[in-house]
Design an enzyme around this catalytic site. Structure first.
Site, PDB file in Angstrom:
ATOM      1  N   ARG A   1       0.825  -1.203   0.000  1.00  0.00           N
ATOM      2  CA  ARG A   1       0.000   0.000   0.000  1.00  0.00           C
ATOM      3  C   ARG A   1       0.862   1.257   0.000  1.00  0.00           C
ATOM      4  NH1 ARG A   1      -4.601  -0.761   4.566  1.00  0.00           N
ATOM      5  NH2 ARG A   1      -3.956   1.373   5.032  1.00  0.00           N
TER       6      ARG A   1
ATOM      7  N   ARG B   1       0.062   8.343  10.499  1.00  0.00           N
ATOM      8  CA  ARG B   1      -1.240   7.693  10.737  1.00  0.00           C
ATOM      9  C   ARG B   1      -1.445   7.403  12.218  1.00  0.00           C
ATOM     10  NH1 ARG B   1      -0.339   2.943   6.797  1.00  0.00           N
ATOM     11  NH2 ARG B   1      -2.220   2.036   7.701  1.00  0.00           N
TER      12      ARG B   1
HETATM   13  P1  AP5 Z   1      -4.251  -5.505   9.163  1.00  0.00           P
HETATM   14  O1  AP5 Z   1      -5.269  -6.498   9.571  1.00  0.00           O
HETATM   15  O2  AP5 Z   1      -4.101  -5.195   7.735  1.00  0.00           O
HETATM   16  O3  AP5 Z   1      -4.398  -4.180  10.049  1.00  0.00           O
HETATM   17  P2  AP5 Z   1      -5.504  -3.044  10.033  1.00  0.00           P
HETATM   18  O4  AP5 Z   1      -5.901  -2.809  11.447  1.00  0.00           O
HETATM   19  O5  AP5 Z   1      -6.572  -3.354   9.058  1.00  0.00           O
HETATM   20  O6  AP5 Z   1      -4.593  -1.833   9.582  1.00  0.00           O
HETATM   21  P3  AP5 Z   1      -4.780  -0.731   8.461  1.00  0.00           P
HETATM   22  O7  AP5 Z   1      -3.414  -0.209   8.152  1.00  0.00           O
HETATM   23  O8  AP5 Z   1      -5.598  -1.229   7.331  1.00  0.00           O
HETATM   24  O9  AP5 Z   1      -5.560   0.338   9.248  1.00  0.00           O
HETATM   25  P4  AP5 Z   1      -5.791   1.780   8.880  1.00  0.00           P
HETATM   26  O10 AP5 Z   1      -6.864   2.083   9.835  1.00  0.00           O
HETATM   27  O11 AP5 Z   1      -4.613   2.663   8.944  1.00  0.00           O
HETATM   28  O12 AP5 Z   1      -6.124   1.759   7.318  1.00  0.00           O
HETATM   29  P5  AP5 Z   1      -7.484   1.963   6.525  1.00  0.00           P
HETATM   30  O13 AP5 Z   1      -7.386   1.192   5.294  1.00  0.00           O
HETATM   31  O14 AP5 Z   1      -8.642   1.792   7.401  1.00  0.00           O
HETATM   32  O15 AP5 Z   1      -2.837  -6.028   9.727  1.00  0.00           O
HETATM   33  C1  AP5 Z   1      -1.645  -5.303   9.486  1.00  0.00           C
HETATM   34  C2  AP5 Z   1      -0.482  -6.262   9.210  1.00  0.00           C
HETATM   35  O16 AP5 Z   1      -0.209  -7.043  10.387  1.00  0.00           O
HETATM   36  C3  AP5 Z   1      -0.755  -7.294   8.096  1.00  0.00           C
HETATM   37  O17 AP5 Z   1       0.435  -7.476   7.393  1.00  0.00           O
HETATM   38  C4  AP5 Z   1      -1.154  -8.558   8.848  1.00  0.00           C
HETATM   39  O18 AP5 Z   1      -0.782  -9.712   8.143  1.00  0.00           O
HETATM   40  C5  AP5 Z   1      -0.349  -8.435  10.139  1.00  0.00           C
HETATM   41  N1  AP5 Z   1      -1.029  -8.991  11.310  1.00  0.00           N
HETATM   42  C6  AP5 Z   1      -2.371  -8.930  11.594  1.00  0.00           C
HETATM   43  N2  AP5 Z   1      -2.618  -9.534  12.779  1.00  0.00           N
HETATM   44  C7  AP5 Z   1      -1.412  -9.968  13.242  1.00  0.00           C
HETATM   45  C8  AP5 Z   1      -1.007 -10.664  14.429  1.00  0.00           C
HETATM   46  N3  AP5 Z   1      -1.895 -11.023  15.357  1.00  0.00           N
HETATM   47  N4  AP5 Z   1       0.302 -10.941  14.576  1.00  0.00           N
HETATM   48  C9  AP5 Z   1       1.207 -10.573  13.628  1.00  0.00           C
HETATM   49  N5  AP5 Z   1       0.891  -9.909  12.502  1.00  0.00           N
HETATM   50  C10 AP5 Z   1      -0.404  -9.616  12.314  1.00  0.00           C
HETATM   51  O19 AP5 Z   1      -7.400   3.540   6.170  1.00  0.00           O
HETATM   52  C11 AP5 Z   1      -6.446   4.023   5.261  1.00  0.00           C
HETATM   53  C12 AP5 Z   1      -6.648   5.524   5.060  1.00  0.00           C
HETATM   54  O20 AP5 Z   1      -7.947   5.765   4.490  1.00  0.00           O
HETATM   55  C13 AP5 Z   1      -6.628   6.363   6.339  1.00  0.00           C
HETATM   56  O21 AP5 Z   1      -5.307   6.739   6.704  1.00  0.00           O
HETATM   57  C14 AP5 Z   1      -7.496   7.562   5.937  1.00  0.00           C
HETATM   58  O22 AP5 Z   1      -6.769   8.466   5.166  1.00  0.00           O
HETATM   59  C15 AP5 Z   1      -8.551   6.924   5.056  1.00  0.00           C
HETATM   60  N6  AP5 Z   1      -9.750   6.507   5.823  1.00  0.00           N
HETATM   61  C16 AP5 Z   1     -10.226   5.231   5.971  1.00  0.00           C
HETATM   62  N7  AP5 Z   1     -11.335   5.221   6.722  1.00  0.00           N
HETATM   63  C17 AP5 Z   1     -11.575   6.519   7.064  1.00  0.00           C
HETATM   64  C18 AP5 Z   1     -12.565   7.159   7.852  1.00  0.00           C
HETATM   65  N8  AP5 Z   1     -13.548   6.461   8.454  1.00  0.00           N
HETATM   66  N9  AP5 Z   1     -12.489   8.500   7.992  1.00  0.00           N
HETATM   67  C19 AP5 Z   1     -11.533   9.226   7.388  1.00  0.00           C
HETATM   68  N10 AP5 Z   1     -10.558   8.688   6.648  1.00  0.00           N
HETATM   69  C20 AP5 Z   1     -10.577   7.334   6.475  1.00  0.00           C
HETATM   70 MG    MG Z   2      -7.203  -2.485   7.218  1.00  0.00          MG
END
Ligand code: AP5
Ligand code: MG
Ligand code: ZN
Length: 216
Positions: free
Chosen positions: A162, A173
């Site tokens: 990403r 973030r």
């Molecule tokens: P993963 O499960 O992918 O983590 P995640 O919590 O989904 O993390 P994200 O980075 O997707 O969260 P985010 O909130 O920043 O991004 P989003 O897409 O929502 O796991 C992460 C990694 O760890 C993976 O490689 C996985 O394999 C590994 N892993 C998982 N569990 C594990 C474990 N137990 N042990 C070891 N490894 C593990 O948002 C992106 C952007 O979109 C934001 O920055 C913002 O600009 C925008 N956005 C999205 N939603 C909104 C909103 N509601 N309002 C405003 N802006 C928004």
């Molecule tokens: Mg996610």
């Protein structure tokens, strides 16, 4: 026992990973504003173009845009038996808007799962993450590698990194999370909906704890 669920947690906490397991378990949809926004960016829609500059900086996309996205998505018929909101709400204004939206449909949130992981682990998780172009499943170079390098186990599509998973953007973030999203922990705790879950441990064990919380 209701299944209108919010997954709350910092970037890298495992929201997406756990959501993908829960949707199989409970046959309810995952609604990820991050995934919807990344699709819009790729397709260069008007909202995608507007969202990109915020996402690239590690900032939140404006509330009105994501609230509109969620309104459209929740009006689809697949969420009648429940839904998993992954990455929404992220501000108090979004949480208030969600409550109003659900109320007008005679619905409400049943559980807010708050997944906690310390910041250094979060950075390691995010900078090693690979994401599937097809189904959006996340992998990790070390913690959860795909069977075949660069290819999704589930759907066979290509894995990519990403744009916002660089260390510098990830640090931004985390700050955004602390200042704008963490207040929702108190918000939902006051409403009696908060279910804290330790996000450290194996992906499988964490999923079992989530299921226990949801089925309690
Ligand atoms: P993963 O499960 O992918 O983590 P995640 O919590 O989904 O993390 P994200 O980075 O997707 O969260 P985010 O909130 O920043 O991004 P989003 O897409 O929502 O796991 C992460 C990694 O760890 C993976 O490689 C996985 O394999 C590994 N892993 C998982 N569990 C594990 C474990 N137990 N042990 C070891 N490894 C593990 O948002 C992106 C952007 O979109 C934001 O920055 C913002 O600009 C925008 N956005 C999205 N939603 C909104 C909103 N509601 N309002 C405003 N802006 C928004
Ligand atoms: Mg996610
Ligand atoms: Zn896939």
């Amino acid at each position: 026992m209701g299944f209108n669920i919010i997954l709350l947690g910092p970037p890298g906490a495992g929201k997406g990973t756990q959501a993908k397991l829960l949707i199989k378990r409970y046959r309810i949809p995952q609604i990820s504003t991050g995934d919807i926004l990344r699709t819009a960016v790729k397709e260069q829609t008007r909202s995608g173009v507007r969202a990109k500059e915020f996402m690239d900086k590690g900032a939140l996309v404006p509330d009105d845009l994501v609230i509109e996205i969620i309104k459209d998505r929740l009006s689809m018929p697949d969420s009648t038996a429940g839904f998993i909101l992954d990455g929404f709400p992220r501000t108090v204004a979004q949480a208030d808007a969600l409550a109003i939206m659900l109320k007008s449909d005679d619905k409400s949130i049943d559980h807010v799962i708050s997944i906690t992981v310390d910041n250094e682990e979060l950075v390691q998780r995010v900078i090693g993450r690979l994401t599937c172009r097809g189904c959006g499943r996340g992998y990790h170079l070390r913690f959860d590698p795909p069977v075949e390098k660069g290819v999704c186990n589930a759907c066979g599509s290509e894995l990519y990194q990403r744009d916002d998973d660089k260390e510098e953007t990830m640090r931004a973030r985390l700050l955004t999370y602390e200042s704008q999203t963490a207040p929702l922990i108190q918000y939902y705790s006051t409403l009696g909906l908060l279910r804290p879950v330790d996000g450290l441990g194996s992906i499988h064990d964490i999923n079992e704890s989530l299921a226990q919380v949801l089925e309690r």
